[in-house]
Design a protein around this motif. Sequence first.
Motif, short mmCIF file in Angstrom:
data_model
loop_
_atom_site.label_atom_id
_atom_site.label_comp_id
_atom_site.label_asym_id
_atom_site.label_seq_id
_atom_site.Cartn_x
_atom_site.Cartn_y
_atom_site.Cartn_z
N UNK A 43 42.43 33.72 -15.45
CA UNK A 43 42.45 35.15 -15.13
C UNK A 43 43.54 35.91 -15.87
N UNK A 44 44.25 35.26 -16.81
CA UNK A 44 45.35 35.93 -17.51
C UNK A 44 44.83 37.11 -18.31
N UNK A 45 45.31 38.32 -17.99
CA UNK A 45 44.74 39.55 -18.54
C UNK A 45 44.78 39.57 -20.06
N UNK A 46 45.97 39.29 -20.64
CA UNK A 46 46.09 39.37 -22.10
C UNK A 46 45.17 38.36 -22.78
N UNK A 47 45.10 37.16 -22.23
CA UNK A 47 44.30 36.10 -22.84
C UNK A 47 42.82 36.41 -22.75
N UNK A 48 42.35 36.89 -21.61
CA UNK A 48 40.93 37.22 -21.46
C UNK A 48 40.56 38.43 -22.31
N UNK A 49 41.50 39.36 -22.47
CA UNK A 49 41.25 40.50 -23.36
C UNK A 49 41.06 40.02 -24.79
N UNK A 50 41.92 39.11 -25.23
CA UNK A 50 41.79 38.58 -26.59
C UNK A 50 40.56 37.70 -26.74
N UNK A 51 40.17 37.02 -25.68
CA UNK A 51 38.92 36.25 -25.74
C UNK A 51 37.74 37.17 -26.00
N UNK A 52 37.71 38.31 -25.30
CA UNK A 52 36.64 39.27 -25.52
C UNK A 52 36.67 39.80 -26.96
N UNK A 53 37.87 39.99 -27.48
CA UNK A 53 38.04 40.45 -28.87
C UNK A 53 37.42 39.42 -29.82
N UNK A 54 37.69 38.15 -29.57
CA UNK A 54 37.17 37.08 -30.43
C UNK A 54 35.66 36.95 -30.29
N UNK A 55 35.16 36.98 -29.07
CA UNK A 55 33.72 36.87 -28.86
C UNK A 55 32.97 38.01 -29.53
N UNK A 56 33.55 39.19 -29.47
CA UNK A 56 32.93 40.33 -30.13
C UNK A 56 32.84 40.10 -31.64
N UNK A 57 33.92 39.59 -32.22
CA UNK A 57 33.94 39.32 -33.67
C UNK A 57 32.91 38.25 -34.03
#
Length: 528
Positions: free
Chosen positions: A217-231
């Motif tokens: 649930x770590x906010x920064x990590x999940x935000x970056x995961x979404x960034x990577x998945x989008x790419x």
Amino acid sequence: MAISWENLDKLQSFKKLQSLKNAVSLVKELGDANGAERVKKYNVPMGAGLTYNYAAKQVNEQVLAVLTSLADEAQLVEKYEELYNGAVINTGEKRMVLHQLTRGQLGKDVMADGVNKREFYKKEQQRIAEFAEKVHSGKIVNANGEKFTTVVQIGIGGSDLGPRAMYLALENWAKANGTFKMDAKFISNVDPDDATAVLKSTDLAHSIFILVSKSGTTLETLTNESFVKDALKKAGLNPAKHMIAVTSETSPLAHNPDYLEAFYMDDYIGGRYSSTSGVGGAVLSLAFGPKVFADFLDGAAEEDKLSAEKNPLKNPALLDALIGVYERNVQEYPSTAVLPYSQALSRFPAHLQQLDMESNGKSVNRFGEAINYPTGPVIFGEPGTNGQHSFYQLLHQGTDVIPLQFIAFRENQAENDVVIEGSTSQKKLCANVTAQIMAFACGKKDENPNKAFSGERPSSIIYADRVTPKVLGALLAHYENKVMFQGFLWNVNSFDQEGVQLGKKLAKTVLSGEASGALKAYTELLGL
């Protein structure tokens, strides 16, 4: 023997130690004819071929005798034994502290959550090793049947700082020794410029991403995961074929079809102590191979075993901790600079900042009671010789005396050098570190006050032949155990980090649109 948790200022040995302020002159001890004997005498062997030398510290036989009594009175080794035998040492979160079990078993088996924890960590290490070998052999490939060539770790705090520092420390060694398998990159900051820069320089189709979040649930990590998945999606790739997770078995990332595989850790290993768990194990095993990671663990285990020695003069982590407390609480020095004369350790001070300051930056004791003496110092550092052209001016002639910890090696990793003006680059590097130790300790008299150096600036040096996986593991464990022993002395809980939480909660308040008063005014400054 019953364990007693007392504040530092209640210990009789500490009261004796306070009477020994400024007991030693480094100018005299190292500057006279017997200086060479002192350097040879104040040497303590560490694990994996490392040595801790404290000749340039402001201690003598009298100070060392009282420090030995302090270690005994505070039951430091006994508390360490309690820790690795499964006592609930993390009082803030009511948890055991088991990171040492990720690299071996010092005491009895520790049972928790219905399992043998040593076997649990060993099993996860083996699962990571098998996965890495399948990636390297081509049994696990991308959608086009091609090998992965790059691994990218997504995490923040202990999920980034330690593993990143360890990867950089071994990258050149692995390339020189034929064990380099894959490039590794890291995404940590929630600033989109971080993820953008990494992804734009990465061959996405041949990259495997490690999402590291114990809670999931770590906010920064999940935000970056979404960034990577989008790419990945924009590149026409299926994220589920490119991502693995390191998490707890109870997190939403576990047993999840969105990941190729998940490797597990638990609540008994704090983030800043997690480099020897799957948090560091997955990325290091993929980058260098499981054997390199196993050697890294062996080095850490050697140092853990040494840390169980009751005599501080034979226990480098304990001795380093005791001298550090003498400097912080008797000499009243506010900071410590960690100065590795090795480019391989360029990010090691950044890891130690978190390890030390997140662990011992506390103003209440283990029982929540206010304490009235200084605890953890400010930690900072840069690799030499770069630091010499940066902040050494203040270290030499500033108004604060700042203890120094040098780290140096006789040989470089790349086995590549050049002779200029009669000496190699490595010899020039080693010449600089030895010169700095003496310059800080003994100073220089000059009629021009601007060119005078007072000396009496204490330092220690940890040294070995070169940075190898075992050496790095022992070095990491030395500092982990030093921080642990100092936390015991200060009677603080070194294994929680409540100071990290308040800002996170307020950030969520801002993002929810519920901020008011001054908080709202600050958000408006940034256009939120």
